[in-house]
Design an enzyme around this catalytic site. Structure first.
Site, PDB file in Angstrom:
ATOM      1  N   GLU A  32      40.158  29.655  35.485  1.00  0.00           N
ATOM      2  CA  GLU A  32      39.213  30.421  34.667  1.00  0.00           C
ATOM      3  C   GLU A  32      39.650  30.601  33.223  1.00  0.00           C
ATOM      4  OE1 GLU A  32      40.465  31.477  37.583  1.00  0.00           O
ATOM      5  OE2 GLU A  32      39.143  32.905  38.569  1.00  0.00           O
TER       6      GLU A  32
ATOM      7  N   GLU B  56      34.338  36.359  43.698  1.00  0.00           N
ATOM      8  CA  GLU B  56      33.848  35.876  42.412  1.00  0.00           C
ATOM      9  C   GLU B  56      34.501  34.558  42.042  1.00  0.00           C
ATOM     10  OE1 GLU B  56      32.165  37.584  38.316  1.00  0.00           O
ATOM     11  OE2 GLU B  56      32.674  38.820  40.035  1.00  0.00           O
TER      12      GLU B  56
ATOM     13  N   ARG C  10      43.375  41.799  41.928  1.00  0.00           N
ATOM     14  CA  ARG C  10      42.134  42.306  42.516  1.00  0.00           C
ATOM     15  C   ARG C  10      42.248  42.178  44.033  1.00  0.00           C
ATOM     16  NH1 ARG C  10      39.915  39.501  37.928  1.00  0.00           N
ATOM     17  NH2 ARG C  10      39.140  41.014  36.403  1.00  0.00           N
TER      18      ARG C  10
END
Length: 898
Positions: free
Chosen positions: A42, A133, A353
């Site tokens: 990412e 995600e 996370r």
């Protein structure tokens, strides 16, 4: 570039696009050892770190977050879809809720770059984050890039050489259930926001937003403020005895004649005594008791010793990390996650996370080895501690947040690599991880009761408690914080007394106490409350809190979250007309349903249909979101929603288009910024209404005969002249200088301001003038302007001085006036050791430590900002890194749902 996601084939795990068929072979190792493998992550920082571990044969590129999403505005909707009735939503609700995905304008260049890199590769590795995600980002990359080479999903929870190499050797397929769950969440949030937000625009104020979880979080903060408004304090007294032993200690009156003395918990929210069997002491009672005990003998009634044991807290999960970083480091949840993201991408910590408290065998071994090395084997339990997940609706199978690697680096090891908030947060994670694998803290508690008899024959009993730690265990490394005050006497050492022993008393002091309203939520306590209710996900807590602050639903006062009256209006509308959408149980149930979809136990289409269109019931049909909005829009009374009466006084608080104000019989007064709702009493509002326009008459201009007044307007304080009725033209108006106030300005000051702009002379056929503008005082000749150094120069600058200033090269950026110099020195920032000051600048008030500037936010002023608040704002600003130029077109933020 736009697509509607095809649903066919997705349920079986087969990618929707035929070009991704090669993904079916992802369980094998690298197909071509000599070929180039493209790895996509990412972020650029993550790409740089991973590239260093993979070495030759791998090309690592970044998608820079999401490459596509639902359209953020009408301009992003492709032309062929613009006339579709569902295009506004970005979801075709009539065709199985198919989402319309578009590649953001600022991502097209990156997509082109990735396609070019893919054209040179023989394999594609998708190494996005291992949560839902991240899984969705991987799927979107496949959909957009359309690879014709084998596709492999590469997952890891820490960025170390060993973890990256292991992930490359053991790839897997894209988990379609996780993708579906994330896509369902995104669609759900879009439907909620795009249907409810327009209701707020029409009935409360333009440009508001409603979010599935942010609305519930706002309701929680508002409900707490309602409790504070309804609260009525109660006063009660006791007596403190200073016992002059060695060591000395204080004891508190707890009983009289066998009846317990009332304390705060004995009163309800209205200040009424709940328990009739307790003694409620007033001031006179306490004073009389002190006099009656003068000269009395104080005898030890009892001494109780009990074993004390305290176990360490579990390793950090996302929510507990945010809570502790808020309490211990003063970091906002958003800042905590940004810093943790950087630490993870640089290979210092594991994935941040997570809602799992599990530590891997590697981590357990590393922690135990370091404990033995630093603190000795005696602080190691016989076996590793294993923690079970206790988070409601825990969804991810990740490890807890811990230092990366099979050997933990101490904060001292990283002092040359990390600094400031990054080092402080790493140290917090390191401490918590080690402490979780250490032995319990043990000791004993001591409770002493001392009795005395007054001259009237009443027996008074005093009590003192303390905790003595004999084996600190994990406390050698880490102590967990709490939002509640600790009144247990922990750490206080009491003398070794025996029953029947007489003790000397140095003083007896009556003490008054007042019950306090429930404390406002802090970021830490709000996140904990959301987590306990099963609302939201670890990855979204930070964005939820930051969103309600950015939307002016909440502002911060120190660490406390204070709701605005705007939040009161929004919550009232939602509670009254869309109650289930802000119901705590309903929202938590939605999270459970999303988890069921992720686990393959529920079907997204059936669930979304029921939520949006409703479902048949035995007695008819249960309305869905669309029907609720259509039916209830007309019945919402906008004025009623935004009006809050102050008892029977006839005064109301109203939320208006341009701000919040109080009103009585047509008179209005704006509510000062930063005012908490529980502070708006009848008395407070009456004081505001005594000068409803904030107007003060200064006198008469001798040159014109017009009255000059000072007022507070929408854009701040100003002076103006009052023209006679029927006069033509507009009145002269001028803003006050920063050193002036409506209360202090004189008629002479006002006339000087109204004389601006001031003409200094004429040079080369052009006037030279000084004036006060949007960005401060300036001098102008033709098209040339230069900023003045201070506001005083507006009235003292000469023509020669002006020409000298105009002859100087134009500075890059505006020269700040003297008013921008130091306004308040707040102290030393504990994070940087630099002095923090509060200042006024071109764009308003801000705080700075000399290197970092942070703008004050809603509710903060130069007068009330504290060092603690300034340090938090500076930490948040530092965590965002250096600013980058804003793109010309709207840039899509890579934010999480909700």
């Amino acid at each position: 570039m736009a697509t509607t996601a095809a649903r066919s084939g997705r349920r079986s795990g087969t990618p929707a696009d035929g070009a991704t068929r090669a993904a079916s072979g992802t369980r094998r190792g690298p197909a071509s050892q000599g070929g180039t493998r493209l790895v996509i992550v990412e972020s650029p920082a993550k790409a740089r770190t991973i590239a260093g571990f993979l070495g030759p044969g791998y090309v690592v590129e970044s998608s820079v977050g999401h490459i596509r999403d639902l359209p953020a505005s009408a301009a992003e909707i492709p032309e062929k879809y613009k006339k579709e009735p569902w295009a506004r939503l970005g979801v075709n609700v009539d065709r199985n809720f198919e989402p319309l995905y578009v590649v953001a304008a600022d991502k097209r260049k990156q997509v082109t770059k990735l396609k070019q890199a893919l054209a040179q590769a023989e394999e594609l590795y998708l190494a996005t984050d291992e949560d839902r995600e991240g899984e969705a980002i991987a799927w979107h990359l496949v959909e957009v890039l359309k690879p014709r080479v084998p596709v492999r999903r590469m997952v890891f929870h820490e960025i170390t050489r060993q973890a990256i190499e292991e992930a490359a050797r053991n790839p897997r397929e894209i988990d379609q259930a996780l993708v579906d769950a994330q896509e369902t969440r995104r669609i759900l949030d879009r439907l909620y926001g795009y249907e409810i937000s327009p209701v707020l625009w029409k009935k409360v104020m333009p440009a508001l937003s409603a979010g599935r979880v942010q609305s519930v979080a706002t309701r929680m903060v508002v409900e707490r403020e309602r409790e504070r408004i309804a609260f009525r304090p109660a006063a009660y007294w006791d007596v403190i005895a200073e016992i002059a032993t060695t060591p000395s200690f204080s004891a508190t009156l707890v009983a009289i004649d066998g009846k317990r003395v009332a304390v705060g918990r004995d009163f309800d929210a209205q200040g009424r005594l709940k328990n009739p069997d307790v003694v409620h002491l007033g001031e006179a009672d306490a004073q009389r008791l002190v006099r009656g005990l003068d000269g009395a003998e104080f005898v030890v009634r009892s001494v109780e010793r009990k074993p004390y044991r305290r176990a360490p807290a579990a390793p950090f999960i996302t929510s507990t990390l945010q809570q502790e970083a808020s309490r211990k480091l003063g970091l906002s949840s958003q800042a905590t996650m940004r810093i943790a993201q950087r630490l993870y991408e640089a290979g210092y910590i594991t994935y941040m996370r997570t809602d799992s408290t599990t530590l891997s065998e590697t981590a357990l071994a590393a922690a135990r080895a370091q404990i033995a090395e630093l603190y000795g084997d005696q602080l190691l339990p016989a076996a590793p501690r294993r923690y079970e997940k206790k988070v409601k609706n825990a969804q991810e199978a990740h490890e807890a947040i811990r230092p990366a690697g099979d050997r933990f680096r101490t904060p001292a090891d990283l002092a040359g690599e990390l600094s400031g908030d990054e080092l402080r947060l790493y140290e917090l994670i390191w401490q918590r991880t080690l402490a979780s694998q250490m032995i319990d803290a043990t000791g004993y508690t001591v409770s002493i009761r001392i009795a005395a008899v007054t001259d009237a024959g009443r027996e008074a009993v005093f009590a003192a408690t303390g905790t003595v730690i004999t084996q600190p265990g994990f406390l050698r490394v880490y102590v967990e914080s709490s939002d509640e005050e600790d009144d247990s006497g922990s750490g206080r050492t009491l003398p070794d007394l025996t029953e029947g022993e007489t003790v000397p008393v140095a003083a007896l002091t009556p003490a008054e106490h007042t019950t306090t309203p429930p404390p406002r939520y802090t970021e830490a306590s709000l996140i904990r409350a959301l987590e306990e209710r099963g609302i939201g996900r670890p990855s979204t807590f930070a964005s939820i809190v930051s969103t309600i602050i950015e939307r002016d639903y909440v502002f911060k006062r120190g660490q406390a979250l204070v709701p605005t009256f705007l939040a009161f209006a929004v919550v009232r509308l939602l509670e009254k007309h869309f109650g289930n959408l802000v119901d705590y149980d309903f929202t938590a149930e939605m999270e459970e349903n999303l988890d069921r979809i992720a686990n393959g136990e529920a079907h997204r289409l059936e669930w979304l249909t029921r939520f949006y269109f409703g479902s048949p019931t035995d007695g008819g049909s249960a309305a869905g979101l669309k029907q609720l909005v259509t039916e209830r829009l007309a019945e919402i009374d906008a004025r009623d929603i935004s009006t809050f009466p102050l008892g029977e006084s006839g005064i109301v608080v109203r939320v208006g288009r341009y701000g919040t104000y109080v009103e009585r019989d047509g008179q209005r007064a704006s509510l000062p910024p930063g005012t908490a709702p529980d502070e708006v009493t009848v008395e407070f509002a009456t004081r505001l209404l005594e000068q409803p326009t904030g107007e003060r008459e200064l006198g008469v201009d001798p040159a014109t005969g017009h009255t000059i007044v000072a007022r507070v307007g929408r854009y701040g304080p100003y002076v103006t002249e009052v023209l006679p009725e029927g006069a033509k033209g507009k009145p002269r108006t001028a803003s006050l200088l920063s050193s002036m106030t409506v209360e202090s300005i004189t008629l002479d000051d006002a006339l000087k301001l109204l004389s601006l702009p001031r003409v200094l002379g004429e040079v080369d056929g052009e006037q030279v003038i000084v004036s006060n503008g949007r960005f401060g005082p300036f001098v102008k000749k033709g098209a040339e302007t230069r900023s003045l150094g201070s506001e005083e120069e507006l009235f003292t600058l000469t023509l020669d001085e002006a020409l000298q200033l105009l002859a100087q090269p134009k500075q890059r950026g505006r020269r700040l006036p003297a008013a921008a110099a130091q306004v308040r020195e707040l102290g030393v920032d504990p994070a940087t050791g630099r002095t923090v000051t509060a200042r006024t600048g071109r764009y308003g008030p801000y705080v700075t430590d000399g290197e970092t500037n942070a703008t004050l936010r809603h509710g903060d002023t130069l007068e009330n900002v504290t060092l603690e608040r300034a340090s938090e704002l500076l930490a948040d600003r530092r965590s965002r890194g250096p600013t980058t130029p804003r793109p010309r077109r709207g840039r899509r933020a890579a934010v999480r749902s909700e």
